[in-house]
Each structure stands twice: as structure tokens, then as C-alpha cells.
Design an enzyme around this catalytic site. Structure first.
Site, mmCIF file in Angstrom:
data_model
loop_
_atom_site.group_PDB
_atom_site.id
_atom_site.type_symbol
_atom_site.label_atom_id
_atom_site.label_comp_id
_atom_site.label_asym_id
_atom_site.label_seq_id
_atom_site.Cartn_x
_atom_site.Cartn_y
_atom_site.Cartn_z
ATOM 1 N N CYS A 9 -18.176 -4.576 -16.083
ATOM 2 C CA CYS A 9 -18.026 -5.466 -17.190
ATOM 3 C C CYS A 9 -19.406 -4.889 -18.126
ATOM 4 C CB CYS A 9 -18.375 -6.646 -16.714
ATOM 5 S SG CYS A 9 -18.641 -7.869 -18.263
ATOM 6 N N CYS A 12 -21.707 -7.938 -18.736
ATOM 7 C CA CYS A 12 -22.646 -7.908 -17.607
ATOM 8 C C CYS A 12 -23.738 -7.111 -17.592
ATOM 9 C CB CYS A 12 -21.730 -7.935 -16.124
ATOM 10 S SG CYS A 12 -21.058 -9.201 -15.738
ATOM 11 N N HIS A 51 -20.529 -14.376 -15.171
ATOM 12 C CA HIS A 51 -19.148 -13.902 -15.270
ATOM 13 C C HIS A 51 -18.061 -14.550 -15.034
ATOM 14 C CE1 HIS A 51 -16.633 -10.391 -15.977
ATOM 15 N NE2 HIS A 51 -15.874 -10.908 -15.346
ATOM 16 N N ASN A 90 -11.791 -15.993 -28.212
ATOM 17 C CA ASN A 90 -10.527 -15.397 -27.766
ATOM 18 C C ASN A 90 -9.948 -15.356 -26.346
ATOM 19 O OD1 ASN A 90 -10.348 -14.730 -30.758
ATOM 20 N ND2 ASN A 90 -11.467 -12.737 -30.285
ATOM 21 N N THR A 98 -10.878 -8.438 -25.752
ATOM 22 C CA THR A 98 -10.874 -6.952 -25.309
ATOM 23 C C THR A 98 -11.838 -6.915 -24.259
ATOM 24 O OG1 THR A 98 -12.378 -6.503 -27.057
ATOM 25 C CG2 THR A 98 -9.932 -5.834 -27.352
ATOM 26 N N HIS A 103 -17.060 -15.053 -24.017
ATOM 27 C CA HIS A 103 -17.703 -15.098 -25.041
ATOM 28 C C HIS A 103 -17.451 -15.706 -26.512
ATOM 29 C CE1 HIS A 103 -15.205 -11.730 -25.333
ATOM 30 N NE2 HIS A 103 -15.273 -11.560 -26.687
ATOM 31 N N HIS A 105 -17.634 -15.593 -30.616
ATOM 32 C CA HIS A 105 -17.948 -15.016 -31.745
ATOM 33 C C HIS A 105 -18.422 -16.082 -32.841
ATOM 34 C CE1 HIS A 105 -15.521 -11.298 -30.742
ATOM 35 N NE2 HIS A 105 -14.863 -12.352 -29.888
#
Length: 117
Positions: A9, A12, A51, A90, A98, A103, A105
Site C-alpha cells: 500500500c 501505508c 489501513h 471516493n 485508485t 482517504h 481529498h
């Protein structure tokens, strides 16, 4: 295992300091850094240090950390002195995710029209 760092990741690796990033804020539970492919003059990602594959999984497992991500997204907007901004999570490849690490934005610095895309 969910919540544990994943060797494959990217985010990570950023949390662990193994991959460089332009960090703008960091707390005990989150890291905020500039997106390498910005979609607005200000484009910062806020990630949890734990994670989970997406925001929904994070909120279900550790809602207090999900709240930290959202709180830090607003702190980024304040720090960047954004008059208005958008916070986007997302979830899934069809929505543009992706990197499979939750996360947010933080986008601002230009007009953000609706619908977004």
C-alpha cells in the site's frame, strides 16, 4: 488484516516514512499531504494511519478515526486559507478510487462546479 499496515500500500508506505510525500499536517491518527496529481490549486489528501480499504470500512471499524480524518480535512482547508472547498471520499474503482487505503481529498482554490464529473 484490516487496520494493520499493508506492504503493498502506497499510503501505508507514506505513513511509515518509506515513500516521500509533501506532508502539510500530521496528528497521532492522520497524515495530510499534497496530491502528486492535483485536480485543483489546492489538492491535499488526508489519510488515517491505520489501513482500511475505504472510508466506509474505516467508519465501520473505527468511527473515531474516521471523524479525525474529517476534522483534519477541515483543518487543512483552514490552514490553506480556502474560502470554500470540497472534501471527497471516493469509494470503489467506479468512483475513481485508485489507492485502496481510506482517504479524503481536500480540493479548493478554484470554482468547483456540480455535478463534479
Amino acid at each position: 488484516m484490516a487496520g494493520e499496515p499493508q506492504d503493498d500500500c502506497l499510503f501505508c508506505k507514506i505513513v511509515a516514512g518509506q515513500t516521500p510525500a509533501t506532508i502539510v499536517r500530521e496528528t497521532d491518527t492522520t497524515v495530510a499531504f499534497r496530491d502528486i496529481n492535483p485536480q485543483a490549486p489546492t489538492h491535499v489528501l488526508v489519510i488515517p494511519k491505520v489501513h482500511y480499504k475505504d472510508a466506509a470500512a474505516l467508519a465501520a471499524a473505527v468511527p473515531e478515526v474516521a471523524a479525525d480524518v474529517l476534522r483534519e480535512a477541515q483543518a487543512v482547508a483552514d490552514q490553506e486559507q480556502l474560502e470554500s472547498h470540497r472534501i471527497v471520499f471516493n469509494t470503489g474503482s467506479g468512483a475513481g478510487q485508485t489507492v485502496w487505503h481510506a482517504h479524503a481529498h481536500v480540493l479548493g482554490g478554484r470554482g468547483l462546479h456540480w455535478p463534479p464529473g
